[in-house]
Design a protein around this motif. Structure first.
Motif, PDB file in Angstrom:
ATOM      1  N   SER A   1       0.874  -1.083  -0.035  1.00  0.00           N
ATOM      2  CA  SER A   1       0.262   0.106  -0.142  1.00  0.00           C
ATOM      3  C   SER A   1       0.856   1.224  -0.375  1.00  0.00           C
ATOM      4  N   MET A   2       0.109   2.141  -0.346  1.00  0.00           N
ATOM      5  CA  MET A   2       1.604   3.292  -0.113  1.00  0.00           C
ATOM      6  C   MET A   2       1.336   4.221   1.196  1.00  0.00           C
ATOM      7  N   GLN A   3       1.212   3.562   1.994  1.00  0.00           N
ATOM      8  CA  GLN A   3       1.054   4.158   3.455  1.00  0.00           C
ATOM      9  C   GLN A   3       2.528   3.259   3.712  1.00  0.00           C
ATOM     10  N   GLU A   4       2.209   1.620   3.128  1.00  0.00           N
ATOM     11  CA  GLU A   4       3.456   0.394   3.543  1.00  0.00           C
ATOM     12  C   GLU A   4       4.923   1.225   2.597  1.00  0.00           C
ATOM     13  N   ILE A   5       4.620   1.530   1.777  1.00  0.00           N
ATOM     14  CA  ILE A   5       5.965   2.105   1.287  1.00  0.00           C
ATOM     15  C   ILE A   5       6.614   3.388   1.681  1.00  0.00           C
ATOM     16  N   THR A   6       5.519   4.351   1.927  1.00  0.00           N
ATOM     17  CA  THR A   6       6.434   5.749   2.973  1.00  0.00           C
ATOM     18  C   THR A   6       6.326   5.352   4.270  1.00  0.00           C
ATOM     19  N   PHE A   7       6.635   3.953   5.388  1.00  0.00           N
ATOM     20  CA  PHE A   7       6.759   4.122   6.178  1.00  0.00           C
ATOM     21  C   PHE A   7       7.533   4.323   6.934  1.00  0.00           C
ATOM     22  N   PRO A   8       8.630   4.000   6.279  1.00  0.00           N
ATOM     23  CA  PRO A   8      10.049   3.936   6.846  1.00  0.00           C
ATOM     24  C   PRO A   8      10.241   5.430   7.206  1.00  0.00           C
ATOM     25  N   VAL A   9       9.806   6.630   6.004  1.00  0.00           N
ATOM     26  CA  VAL A   9      10.225   8.071   6.160  1.00  0.00           C
ATOM     27  C   VAL A   9       9.811   8.993   7.186  1.00  0.00           C
ATOM     28  N   ARG A  10       8.250   8.009   7.842  1.00  0.00           N
ATOM     29  CA  ARG A  10       7.412   8.185   9.383  1.00  0.00           C
ATOM     30  C   ARG A  10       9.119   8.018   9.951  1.00  0.00           C
ATOM     31  N   VAL A  11       8.890   6.959   9.833  1.00  0.00           N
ATOM     32  CA  VAL A  11      10.221   6.539  11.394  1.00  0.00           C
ATOM     33  C   VAL A  11      11.499   7.088  10.714  1.00  0.00           C
ATOM     34  N   MET A  12      11.697   7.896   9.854  1.00  0.00           N
ATOM     35  CA  MET A  12      13.028   8.818  10.090  1.00  0.00           C
ATOM     36  C   MET A  12      12.217   9.778  11.082  1.00  0.00           C
ATOM     37  N   LYS A  13      11.418  10.895  10.355  1.00  0.00           N
ATOM     38  CA  LYS A  13      11.066  11.567  11.277  1.00  0.00           C
ATOM     39  C   LYS A  13      11.177  10.819  12.745  1.00  0.00           C
ATOM     40  N   GLU A  14      10.691   9.929  13.097  1.00  0.00           N
ATOM     41  CA  GLU A  14      10.169   9.700  14.708  1.00  0.00           C
ATOM     42  C   GLU A  14      11.671   9.515  15.192  1.00  0.00           C
ATOM     43  N   LEU A  15      12.653  10.023  14.227  1.00  0.00           N
ATOM     44  CA  LEU A  15      13.452   8.647  14.664  1.00  0.00           C
ATOM     45  C   LEU A  15      14.921  11.046  15.564  1.00  0.00           C
ATOM     46  N   GLY A  16      14.775  11.307  13.929  1.00  0.00           N
ATOM     47  CA  GLY A  16      14.800  12.944  14.488  1.00  0.00           C
ATOM     48  C   GLY A  16      15.427  13.442  12.711  1.00  0.00           C
ATOM     49  N   CYS A  17      14.785  11.952  11.889  1.00  0.00           N
ATOM     50  CA  CYS A  17      15.617  13.984  10.636  1.00  0.00           C
ATOM     51  C   CYS A  17      14.310  14.845  10.240  1.00  0.00           C
ATOM     52  N   GLU A  18      15.330  15.354   9.696  1.00  0.00           N
ATOM     53  CA  GLU A  18      14.217  16.439   9.280  1.00  0.00           C
ATOM     54  C   GLU A  18      14.513  17.242   7.855  1.00  0.00           C
ATOM     55  N   SER A  19      15.338  16.197   7.370  1.00  0.00           N
ATOM     56  CA  SER A  19      15.472  16.349   6.223  1.00  0.00           C
ATOM     57  C   SER A  19      15.405  14.961   5.564  1.00  0.00           C
ATOM     58  N   LEU A  20      14.806  15.303   4.124  1.00  0.00           N
ATOM     59  CA  LEU A  20      14.898  14.179   3.432  1.00  0.00           C
ATOM     60  C   LEU A  20      15.442  14.784   1.727  1.00  0.00           C
ATOM     61  N   ILE A  21      16.642  13.623   1.522  1.00  0.00           N
ATOM     62  CA  ILE A  21      17.513  13.493   0.721  1.00  0.00           C
ATOM     63  C   ILE A  21      17.345  11.949  -0.414  1.00  0.00           C
ATOM     64  N   VAL A  22      15.551  12.162  -1.697  1.00  0.00           N
ATOM     65  CA  VAL A  22      15.618  10.923  -1.752  1.00  0.00           C
ATOM     66  C   VAL A  22      15.928  11.090  -3.472  1.00  0.00           C
ATOM     67  N   THR A  23      16.468  10.322  -3.954  1.00  0.00           N
ATOM     68  CA  THR A  23      16.924   9.614  -5.106  1.00  0.00           C
ATOM     69  C   THR A  23      16.059   8.668  -6.172  1.00  0.00           C
ATOM     70  N   ASN A  24      16.424   8.686  -7.897  1.00  0.00           N
ATOM     71  CA  ASN A  24      15.858   7.538  -8.068  1.00  0.00           C
ATOM     72  C   ASN A  24      16.397   7.551  -9.589  1.00  0.00           C
ATOM     73  N   ALA A  25      16.107   6.348 -10.349  1.00  0.00           N
ATOM     74  CA  ALA A  25      16.887   6.470 -11.931  1.00  0.00           C
ATOM     75  C   ALA A  25      15.552   6.331 -12.080  1.00  0.00           C
ATOM     76  N   CYS A  26      15.516   6.912 -13.431  1.00  0.00           N
ATOM     77  CA  CYS A  26      14.002   7.775 -14.334  1.00  0.00           C
ATOM     78  C   CYS A  26      14.739   7.818 -15.824  1.00  0.00           C
ATOM     79  N   GLY A  27      13.737   8.137 -16.324  1.00  0.00           N
ATOM     80  CA  GLY A  27      13.095   7.872 -17.996  1.00  0.00           C
ATOM     81  C   GLY A  27      13.190   9.189 -18.347  1.00  0.00           C
ATOM     82  N   GLY A  28      13.736   9.333 -19.776  1.00  0.00           N
ATOM     83  CA  GLY A  28      14.313  10.776 -19.527  1.00  0.00           C
ATOM     84  C   GLY A  28      13.166  11.271 -21.228  1.00  0.00           C
ATOM     85  N   MET A  29      11.733  12.495 -20.814  1.00  0.00           N
ATOM     86  CA  MET A  29      11.666  13.097 -21.999  1.00  0.00           C
ATOM     87  C   MET A  29      11.577  13.954 -21.863  1.00  0.00           C
ATOM     88  N   ASN A  30      12.520  14.937 -21.635  1.00  0.00           N
ATOM     89  CA  ASN A  30      12.919  16.284 -22.086  1.00  0.00           C
ATOM     90  C   ASN A  30      14.407  15.708 -23.125  1.00  0.00           C
TER      91      ASN A  30
END
Length: 284
Positions: free
Chosen positions: A90-119
């Motif tokens: 579920s969407m809640q499950e895949i984002t659960f670690p972000v909730r835990v990060m915040k609970e542990l004290g993280c105030e910032s998030l760097i999120v990365t990915n591999a993707c396809g270019g349309m430009n």
């Protein structure tokens, strides 16, 4: 499965027993980019399988563990491998670690990915700073009971990716002599790669790149008033009129080629970013 406050706190408490630092910056490392976590100093490795309430990553190339320690003098919590909607979570499950990060004290998030270019101005191997996104997944991780202690019922997504962090990352790339793109990330559910007509549609809607992650995590982080920096690695060109077939193995190969520049950029961003960049400004 809906996320509850008790689940978040139980996961966070379990992790706290294993670590000696309070992480300030969360890192979600996408396909082929997870090696950055191997450079974390004094690391503590925690398998997703062992952490209460954590899903388990099923994607090839994802190690499936948290790595917590220090990177460029900043206390960090890195995910080597993420969870995806297309895996059946579920969407809640895949984002659960972000909730835990915040609970542990993280105030910032760097999120990365591999993707396809349309430009048309992009090419495989480019890195792109995410300025904005289009959620075309068909889901939203904030549906359901609102977790009032973490954020408002109706969070504003008009400025999801923190302007100061975006500019800092762009300036870091310039100082490193790296050419870098910036643009809009269009998120789809996957697991299929897009048809030509779908790619033309997404480009006309304003997307510069397309991928199967990142946006749900960013939405939840924004809900909790975290600072967010998104970086995409463009692994193939997804031009609808001239699209050619692509495989996951090919995506991983290009990501591996871009990995040295990606790691250098993220390390520079962490090293040179002033303290206030990483501390979230809680919304009134």
């Amino acid at each position: 499965m809906m996320t509850s406050v008790n689940m978040i706190q139980e996961s966070a408490e379990w992790i706290k027993q294993k670590i000696t630092v309070e992480p300030m910056v969360g890192l979600i490392l996408g396909s082929g980019l997870g090696d950055l976590a191997d450079e974390i100093d004094q690391p503590v490795h925690l398998s997703y399988e062992d952490i209460p309430h954590f899903p388990t990553s099923t994607v090839a190339g994802h190690k499936g563990q948290l790595v917590i320690g220090s990177l460029e003098g900043k206390p960090v919590m890195a995910m080597q491998g993420r969870f995806h909607y297309y895996e059946g979570y579920s969407m809640q499950e895949i984002t659960f670690p972000v909730r835990v990060m915040k609970e542990l004290g993280c105030e910032s998030l760097i999120v990365t990915n591999a993707c396809g270019g349309m430009n048309d101005d992009f090419q495989p191997g480019d890195l792109m700073i995410i300025d904005d996104h289009i959620n075309f997944t068909g889901g939203n991780p904030l549906i359901g009971k609102n977790l009032d202690g973490y954020g408002p019922r109706f969070p504003d997504m008009s400025n999801t990716y923190t302007p100061a962090l975006r500019e800092h990352a762009f300036e870091s790339a310039e100082k490193l002599g790296q050419e870098i793109q910036r643009g809009v990330y269009a998120a789809v559910s996957g697991p299929t790669y897009m048809s030509g007509a779908e790619l033309v549609m997404l480009r006309k809607l304003g997307g510069d790149v397309v991928g199967m992650s990142t946006v749900p995590e960013a939405m939840v982080a924004r809900h909790m008033s975290m600072n967010i920096l998104g970086i995409s690695c463009i692994t193939d060109m997804a031009i609808g009129e001239t699209i050619e077939g692509i495989t996951h193995e090919e995506v991983m190969e290009v990501a591996a080629q871009a990995k040295p520049r990606f790691k250098t950029l993220v390390r520079h961003v962490l090293k040179t970013g002033k303290s206030e960049l990483w501390h979230s400004k809680e919304e009134e």
